[in-house]
Design a protein around this motif. Structure first.
Motif, PDB file in Angstrom:
ATOM      1  N   MET A 275      -6.477  -4.924  -1.034  1.00 32.86           N
ATOM      2  CA  MET A 275      -6.898  -3.821  -1.774  1.00 32.86           C
ATOM      3  C   MET A 275      -5.727  -3.075  -2.725  1.00 32.86           C
ATOM      4  SD  MET A 275      -9.147  -2.188   0.465  1.00 32.86           S
ATOM      5  CE  MET A 275      -9.936  -3.390   1.468  1.00 32.86           C
TER       6      MET A 275
ATOM      7  N   CYS B 267       1.018  -1.173   0.280  1.00 38.54           N
ATOM      8  CA  CYS B 267       0.092  -0.035  -0.122  1.00 38.54           C
ATOM      9  C   CYS B 267       1.116   1.187  -0.075  1.00 38.54           C
ATOM     10  CB  CYS B 267      -0.791  -0.041   1.398  1.00 38.54           C
ATOM     11  SG  CYS B 267      -1.825  -1.266   1.531  1.00 38.54           S
TER      12      CYS B 267
ATOM     13  N   GLY C 278      -1.566   2.107   5.302  1.00 36.98           N
ATOM     14  CA  GLY C 278      -2.237   1.746   4.541  1.00 36.98           C
ATOM     15  C   GLY C 278      -3.333   1.367   4.160  1.00 36.98           C
ATOM     16  N   SER C 279      -4.269   1.463   2.599  1.00 35.82           N
ATOM     17  CA  SER C 279      -5.887   0.551   2.382  1.00 35.82           C
ATOM     18  C   SER C 279      -5.775  -0.398   2.923  1.00 35.82           C
ATOM     19  CB  SER C 279      -5.919   0.796   1.008  1.00 35.82           C
ATOM     20  OG  SER C 279      -5.629   1.806   0.468  1.00 35.82           O
ATOM     21  N   CYS C 280      -4.744  -1.613   3.373  1.00 36.05           N
ATOM     22  CA  CYS C 280      -5.312  -2.943   3.419  1.00 36.05           C
ATOM     23  C   CYS C 280      -4.615  -2.971   5.263  1.00 36.05           C
ATOM     24  CB  CYS C 280      -4.073  -3.906   2.893  1.00 36.05           C
ATOM     25  SG  CYS C 280      -3.152  -4.111   3.266  1.00 36.05           S
ATOM     26  N   GLN C 281      -4.382  -1.625   6.265  1.00 38.82           N
ATOM     27  CA  GLN C 281      -4.329  -1.663   7.660  1.00 38.82           C
ATOM     28  C   GLN C 281      -3.181  -2.612   8.004  1.00 38.82           C
ATOM     29  OE1 GLN C 281      -6.315   0.392   9.784  1.00 38.82           O
ATOM     30  NE2 GLN C 281      -4.491   1.221   8.353  1.00 38.82           N
TER      31      GLN C 281
ATOM     32  N   ILE D 269      -9.442  -8.196   0.654  1.00 39.66           N
ATOM     33  CA  ILE D 269      -8.746  -7.643   1.549  1.00 39.66           C
ATOM     34  C   ILE D 269      -7.702  -7.033   1.675  1.00 39.66           C
ATOM     35  CG2 ILE D 269      -9.738  -8.964   3.690  1.00 39.66           C
ATOM     36  CD1 ILE D 269      -6.056 -10.140   3.048  1.00 39.66           C
TER      37      ILE D 269
END
Lengths: 428, 377, 82
Positions: free
Chosen positions: C53, A355, A381-384, C51
């Protein structure tokens, strides 16, 4: 489903085998039950596509049983986290949802473990389960040359499935050594159904090289994967392909349990014999509590659903079966344990956090996950951190920390759901 | 006990790091201790807005002075500090707030800070995603934004280059009257002076210190470059931020260099936990959506909370504590710690070395709470 | 539900069967790169289950949609690389 505030006695999160079984057990025993899932499909990742095209008889039976059980299905409903002690905040394409529960059963399943190697970020790299899911929903695989690599029984299953869809399977490469797989296979004699399944797969995949003790060390291509380099520890060779499906086993999706305050044992949710977690009224079943496959998930889900409905005796009767499947899961885990080499595939410049594009050498320079996160944004990022956090655990031995809400990215408006429902006009 | 350091700074947040950088650069043998990591506390939770604020003359003096120090430092900052001179846009919703914008304009202009008034059309041109019908606003040109954890790390690295020492994971149990510290394991480190720079946790080392935790929530979005161009704050923010009693929310949004946006803000006393309060979060986001209606459809990736170190008069505590002249303070920066870290570091070093300060340091002296109403040190 | 759904991927019309996800429609349109990473690298779907992204695209003007979890709908406008 246009109501924004919903109330149930039992809410089950995740519509895979564990969640389906839990929802059936709860609903059949008279509980007002909802099954919530992120996707538009029943069956979770493993039985994805069963609803439209039933291919697996067991999956078809459970889907049918769920239909008869008269539980509510809240599909395309992404759970974002707890809104308060007894309410989940969720997001549906039509708007935010608040789902109140008296008992909550978590069956969020697992994701694939990805370990970085040079080239793993090129388009054309997939997880085996991921490619299978996409192929079931229209991703073109017919005529494509596909290499499978990584670890676990999924490689064979996915290889078989893709071949049936017309893909050309170049090779299947399992990192575990042959000796360990042989002893596992010998153990399979006790599981006739599994043995038959393996035999069917072997037939489907006849003519495809299946290698043990082999792993990927690089993927080549400019903007699209063209070939993969494999190694057996002594030599390396390249195989041309269009797609690489590579995963190193499964990682439980513990973000929601953590957000609810459930305690973990190592990386799994801690449960008692009734599948109850450390938080009152919250149960967990399936891969969240240990990687055991669909059969273990079904029996755990059923026990959780029964326990949540006050049917302890019926639940107790299933415990011996659960113990057997858990032993199978443990054997599976031992057989496919990761070799050290696969934790060392990343080169200095290999991206680890996709990310934020944080590279291996930069991450390595920090003492721990939190320091690295704050300074490089890896895992923010987006996927944490779902991808790189799991990898960092293997690469650097860094532990997971608490999760930040929302569990998955959400529309800003979904996070102010209470306000929208409690007080009418937002706009001046 | 032998004296091994001139000064020990407890707390490696951005304030502690700025103090360390100044002290080490001035030639003091400096040690920084933190029970965690650099910039891992309030610094990590903060927005990173470098802003001149006019709640009081003393607040304006310190924020404006610090903002100047940031501007001077600008060319030396590493890229990961993400210094962005985006300016602040104070939004006036109606005529009453527009009057406040004009008052502010006069105040800043008289003190030679660059500002410009925008009417409704000017505001729309500057920020097209703001809802129509707003009265206008005030643009403060030299305000900026940084990424706080890397800013703190940058300042700590500067301290290290000047010979300072830093120990992470080093918990301090007590500040000793002789200037040294006692560690959690009972060992002692000698020094001529210690500085409590532990922000909202300062009272743990100085029971009775008039510093209270004031909780805040922030939300970060995915990347939407160009959605907003300035740090945008509602003028109503002043009412919210300045009320010292009630829970409050105000619209405050910040564009990051990454294209992400930080959405704030909330203020709560007596909320010690780190958990997200959904009612406050809802109110905060609803407020933001009132100003930026299309914000609602954007993707939010993370919500977190943090605690500010609030003092009764909204000014920090910089200088010797009341009880012991070898135990000092650099704390109580409320929501302005990122801005005022540089001013605090410079003032503290000047006071330690007996140099003249560039702005009067008296308003920030902990001694101002010597009226007996609060115990200290 | 119609058996075939028509949507546009980067302006190009694609016809897919019902039940196809947006990610698959993008692939069927011959597009392998879904997005550019923050440092400009080409990226495409990885996890296939919502998941990672990496499959984010702009769907009907809304950026950062998870294409692997979104079913194709008639007249949908999909853009990659945004």
């Amino acid at each position: 489903m246009n109501e924004t505030r919903l109330r149930f006695e039992v809410v089950v999160v995740g519509a895979g085998p564990a969640g389906l079984a839990a929802a059936c057990a709860a609903a059949e025993n008279g509980c007002r039950t909802a099954l919530v899932d992120d996707t538009p499909w029943l069956g979770g990742q493993i039985w994805r596509g069963q609803q439209a095209h039933p291919a697996n008889p067991k999956a078809a039976r459970w889907v049918e049983r769920f239909r008869r059980a008269k539980a509510s299905l809240l599909d395309q409903c992404t759970v974002l986290g707890p809104a308060d002690r007894r309410t989940l905040l969720a997001e549906h394409p039509d708007g935010p949802r608040q789902i109140e529960w008296e008992r909550l059963i978590l069956a969020a399943g697992a994701r694939e473990l990805f370990l970085p190697f040079p080239g793993w970020t090129l388009p054309g790299n997939f997880g085996p389960g991921g490619l299978q899911s996409l192929a079931k929903h229209g991703w073109p695989v017919a005529g494509k040359r596909i290499v499978l690599a990584g670890s676990g029984p999924l490689l064979l299953a996915v290889g078989g499935g893709l071949r049936k869809m017309g893909a050309s399977i170049v090779s299947i490469n399992e990192q575990a050594p042959l000796s360990r797989l042989i002893s596992f296979a010998t153990g399979l004699l006790a599981w006739p159904a599994k043995l038959a399944q393996a035999a069917r797969l072997k037939w489907t995949l006849r003519g495809t090289p299946f290698r043990c003790g082999v792993w990927p060390v690089g993927a080549e291509g400019g903007e699209q994967l063209r070939a993969v380099t494999l190694s057996d520890g002594r030599r390396q060779w390249m195989e041309a392909c269009d797609l690489l499906a590579c995963g190193f086993g499964l990682v439980p999706n513990v973000e929601l349990p953590l957000a609810l305050g459930c305690q973990l044992d190592d990386e799994f949710v801690r449960v008692d014999p009734w599948q109850a977690s450390s938080v009152a009224g919250v149960y967990a079943a399936g891969e969240l509590t240990g990687i055991g496959g669909a059969d273990a998930a079904l029996v755990e889900g059923e026990i959780a659903g029964l326990a949540a409905s006050g049917k302890e005796e019926a639940a107790r009767r299933l415990m011996a079966r659960r113990a057997a499947w858990r032993r199978f899961g443990a054997d599976l885990g031992a057989a496919f344990a990761l070799r050290e080499e696969v934790a060392r595939l990343a080169a200095a410049e290999t991206v680890v956090c996709r990310c934020e594009d944080v590279r291996f050498d930069r991450m390595k320079s920090f003492a721990g996950w939190r320091d690295a996160k704050l300074q490089t944004r890896c895992g923010m990022g987006s996927c944490q951190g779902r991808v790189c956090g799991a990898a960092a655990r293997v690469l650097f031995g860094w532990g997971m920390e608490s999760v930040r809400p929302p569990v998955l990215p959400a529309r800003v408006e979904s996070l102010c759901a209470d306000f929208l429902t409690d007080q009418s006009p937002v706009r001046k | 006990m032998s004296q091994s350091f001139d000064i020990i700074i407890v707390g490696a947040g951005i304030v502690g790091a700025a103090c360390a950088a100044e002290c080490a650069a001035a030639g003091l043998k400096t040690l920084v201790l933190d029970r965690g990591i650099v910039g891992g506390g309030t610094t990590a939770a903060g927005m990173g807005h470098i802003v001149a604020m006019d709640d009081s003359e003393a607040q304006f003096a310190l924020t404006e002075y610090s903002r100047r120090l940031w501007l001077q430092l600008r060319d030396q900052l590493s890229a990961d500090v993400e210094y962005e001179l985006c300016g602040t846009l104070w939004v006036a919703a109606d005529d009453a707030e527009m009057a406040e914008a004009r008052r502010k304009e006069k105040y800043y202009t008289e003190r030679k800070a660059r500002v410009e008034i925008l009417d409704g059309h000017g505001l729309r041109r500057a920020e097209p995603n703001l809802r129509p019908g707003l009265a206008g606003g005030l643009r403060v040109l030299d305000d900026s934004v940084v990424y706080p954890p890397c800013a703190a790390r940058f300042l700590m690295d500067k301290a290290l280059r000047h010979g300072a020492e830093f120990r992470a994971g080093a918990a301090v149990r007590a500040l000793l009257p002789d200037g040294g510290v006692e560690m959690a394991d009972g060992s002692r480190i000698g020094a001529g002076r210690s500085v409590n720079a532990t922000g909202p946790w300062s009272p743990e080392l100085m029971p009775g210190l008039p510093v209270r935790k004031r909780k805040g929530h922030l939300v970060i979005t995915d990347r939407y470059p160009g959605f907003v161009h300035h740090q945008i704050v509602e003028l109503g923010y002043l009412k919210s931020a300045h009320s010292v009693s009630k829970d409050s929310v105000a619209f405050n949004i910040q564009p990051r260099q990454t294209g992400q946006m930080l959405i704030g803000s909330s203020r709560q006393f007596d909320a010690e936990g780190a958990e997200v309060d959904h009612e406050i979060l809802s109110r905060m986001l609803a407020r933001a959506m009132e100003y930026l209606p299309s914000l609602g459809k954007l993707s939010a990736t993370r919500v977190w909370t943090g605690h500010r170190a609030a003092t009764p008069d909204k000014l920090p505590l910089i200088g010797p504590s009341l009880a012991h002249n070898r135990i000092w303070l650099a704390s109580g920066h409320e929501g302005l710690g990122i801005t005022t870290s540089l001013g605090t570091g410079r003032l503290l070093a000047d006071l330690v070395l007996g140099r003249n300060t560039e702005i009067p340091a008296q308003p920030y002296a902990p001694a101002r709470f010597a009226d007996g109403s609060v115990a200290n040190g | 539900m119609a058996d075939q759904i028509q949507l546009r991927v980067n302006g190009k019309t694609v016809s897919v069967t019902a039940g196809t996800v947006v990610a698959a429609a993008v692939a069927q349109a011959g597009q392998t790169r879904f997005r550019r990473s923050v440092q400009g690298e080409a990226r495409g779907p990885l996890c296939g289950m919502g998941i990672c992204m990496e499959c984010r695209v702009t769907i009907n003007g809304q950026a950062h949609g998870r294409s692997c979890q979104t079913l194709c709908q008639e007249a949908m406008e999909v853009r990659t690389d945004e």
